[in-house]
Design an enzyme around this catalytic site. Structure first.
Site, PDB file in Angstrom:
ATOM      1  N   TYR A 124       1.014  -1.028  -0.035  1.00 51.72           N
ATOM      2  CA  TYR A 124       0.054  -0.105   0.032  1.00 51.72           C
ATOM      3  C   TYR A 124       0.894   1.258   0.118  1.00 51.72           C
ATOM      4  O   TYR A 124       0.580   2.185  -0.615  1.00 51.72           O
ATOM      5  CB  TYR A 124      -0.879  -0.137   1.362  1.00 51.72           C
TER       6      TYR A 124
ATOM      7  N   TYR B 156       2.707   1.348  -3.167  1.00 48.99           N
ATOM      8  CA  TYR B 156       1.697   1.691  -4.407  1.00 48.99           C
ATOM      9  C   TYR B 156       1.334   3.126  -4.541  1.00 48.99           C
ATOM     10  O   TYR B 156       1.258   3.836  -5.416  1.00 48.99           O
ATOM     11  CB  TYR B 156       0.483   0.750  -4.020  1.00 48.99           C
ATOM     12  N   CYS B 157       1.136   3.825  -3.131  1.00 42.96           N
ATOM     13  CA  CYS B 157       0.811   5.314  -3.235  1.00 42.96           C
ATOM     14  C   CYS B 157       1.891   6.123  -3.721  1.00 42.96           C
ATOM     15  O   CYS B 157       1.802   6.887  -4.266  1.00 42.96           O
ATOM     16  CB  CYS B 157       0.477   5.476  -1.760  1.00 42.96           C
ATOM     17  N   ARG B 158       3.037   5.591  -3.141  1.00 36.86           N
ATOM     18  CA  ARG B 158       4.286   6.279  -3.489  1.00 36.86           C
ATOM     19  C   ARG B 158       4.843   6.477  -4.796  1.00 36.86           C
ATOM     20  O   ARG B 158       4.867   7.355  -5.554  1.00 36.86           O
ATOM     21  CB  ARG B 158       5.718   5.959  -2.856  1.00 36.86           C
TER      22      ARG B 158
END
Length: 430
Positions: A402, A405-407
């Site tokens: 998560y 994935y956001c980074r």
């Protein structure tokens, strides 16, 4: 301050995850699309087949190892990007090297930069027939909003303490220099973000401040330190409790009120009660259907001459339209009901439903990529502490995925984060 939490098993968050879907025609199609996409990208994918063969795909670059190719393709065929993430959770594939080296984020960044072309355009027209829709139970209605918030923010205060900086700020920092973002004083960078929002909202001594989305109370403390009186609202029981403790420890219990309250309840209260309204990365939890209500609420509570300052994660308008009703890995496992607006959607919403207008817009997406890198490193370094809180290895893989994935989304400029400032126009509140 030391946080405590009872160990709590999390296995019930992913029932059936260990049962891979049956490979079929969807898996074969997914494999063809996967191979075609990877062949065009600057990444390395090593497929380890059951017969001992090793196959290498891609043009070179950040790499992953797929130990169970059949499971990966079956999950991709069944649930697309959700399945891709689930295959990571089960260990069907992993990044090459030590997870703390950042390889997963680097790999995902390449994918995020090409997200609109990974699937051939003719097939993208079939998207609505294939993707999973967000469940109605995830909608951000009054009936479901608190459950959505609790799913994430009430996991354990101790979990968040394990990887956040001492301010317990769970939103993008604003670094002095991105070149030194990984070594700067993290708390100072978070305070820089908070202070800019307070400056934009005009918070000084005597200002009546409303904060929508308390977090763990740091913004309220900073506002109170300026001499403001603050009301801050949250739907997280865990956050309310700890925010009150932190605010009292800072000596501002007489200036700050922390309420467990849905933002929509403010529409039933007297209008124009606050000189400044601030909200940090809360709109993402509202849901697209409720953006008009959210902004009407801001307009309703704002006193004449006041300002609103929010920090919001945004995405390009065309991608928002294409994905706004899609159930994603993030909405299934991390933030139920979440949705990212575009700047255009925000501007259209306030024009139609409020008397507000945007008067300042600062994009700081690169700062969020740096923030997430630091969170991920701290999270992985604290995995023993996380385990002691009762979270299992699947949870650790889920949160590592998560965070990276956001980074990747911010690093590839697929998503952004903005500090937006609003003032009221000459029109009457609608």
């Amino acid at each position: 301050m030391t946080l405590t939490a009872e160990p709590q098993p999390r296995a019930n968050l992913w029932p059936g995850l260990d049962q891979a879907p049956t490979a079929g025609i969807a898996a074969r199609i997914a494999e063809r699309l996967f191979r075609s996409a990877i062949a065009r990208l600057d990444v390395t994918v090593r497929l380890e087949h059951p017969d001992g063969r090793t196959e290498t795909l891609g043009r070179g670059g950040p790499g992953i190892v797929v130990e169970r190719p059949a499971e990966l393709f079956a999950r991709l065929g069944k649930d697309q990007l959700i399945g891709f993430g689930e295959a990571y959770l089960t260990g069907a594939w992993s990044e090459e090297g030590d997870p703390s080296d950042g390889g997963l984020g680097a790999f995902l960044t390449v994918l995020a930069a090409e997200i609109s072309t990974l699937v051939p355009r003719p097939l993208q027209r079939l998207r609505a027939m294939v993707v999973t829709k967000m469940p109605r139970t995830h909608r951000g209605s009054r009936a479901h909003a608190q459950d959505n918030i609790a799913h994430h923010y009430d996991l354990s205060n101790g979990l968040f303490e394990a990887f956040l900086d001492p301010t317990l700020s769970y939103s993008s920092a604003l670094f002095e220099d991105l070149a030194t973002a990984q070594t700067e004083d993290f708390a100072a960078a978070q305070h820089r973000k908070i202070d800019r929002l307070l400056d934009q909202a005009g918070v000084t001594s005597g200002t009546r401040v409303l904060e929508i989305g308390t977090g763990w109370g740091e913004l309220a403390v900073r506002a109170a330190a300026r001499g403001a009186t603050v009301r801050t609202i949250t739907l997280s029981v865990e956050q309310q409790q700890l925010a009150r403790e932190r605010i009292a420890a800072a000596g501002y219990a007489d200036r700050v009120q922390v309420d467990l309250c849905d933002y929509r309840a403010l529409l039933d209260e007297p209008a124009q009660a606050y000189d400044a309204v601030v909200s940090v990365e809360m709109i993402e939890a509202v849901g697209a259907a409720y953006w008009p209500t959210y902004f009407r609420t801001l307009d309703h509570v704002l006193a004449p001459g006041g300002r609103v300052a929010i920090q919001a994660i945004t995405m390009p308008h065309d991608r928002m339209l294409a994905t706004r009703s899609t159930h994603t890995f993030i909405t299934r496992y991390i933030f139920p009901g979440g949705a990212l607006p575009s700047v255009r959607a925000i501007e259209e919403t306030i024009a139609q439903h409020t008397s507000l207008q945007v008067v300042d817009d600062l994009a700081i997406g690169a700062h969020y990529a740096a923030t997430l890198r630091r969170w991920d490193q701290a999270f992985l370094a604290a995995r023993d502490r996380v385990a002691a809180l009762g979270f299992d290895e699947t949870f650790v893989r889920m949160w590592h995925f998560y965070l990276d994935y956001c980074r990747a989304g911010f690093a590839a400029d697929y998503i952004n984060v903005r500090q937006l400032t609003f003032e009221r126009t000459d029109r009457e509140t609608r």
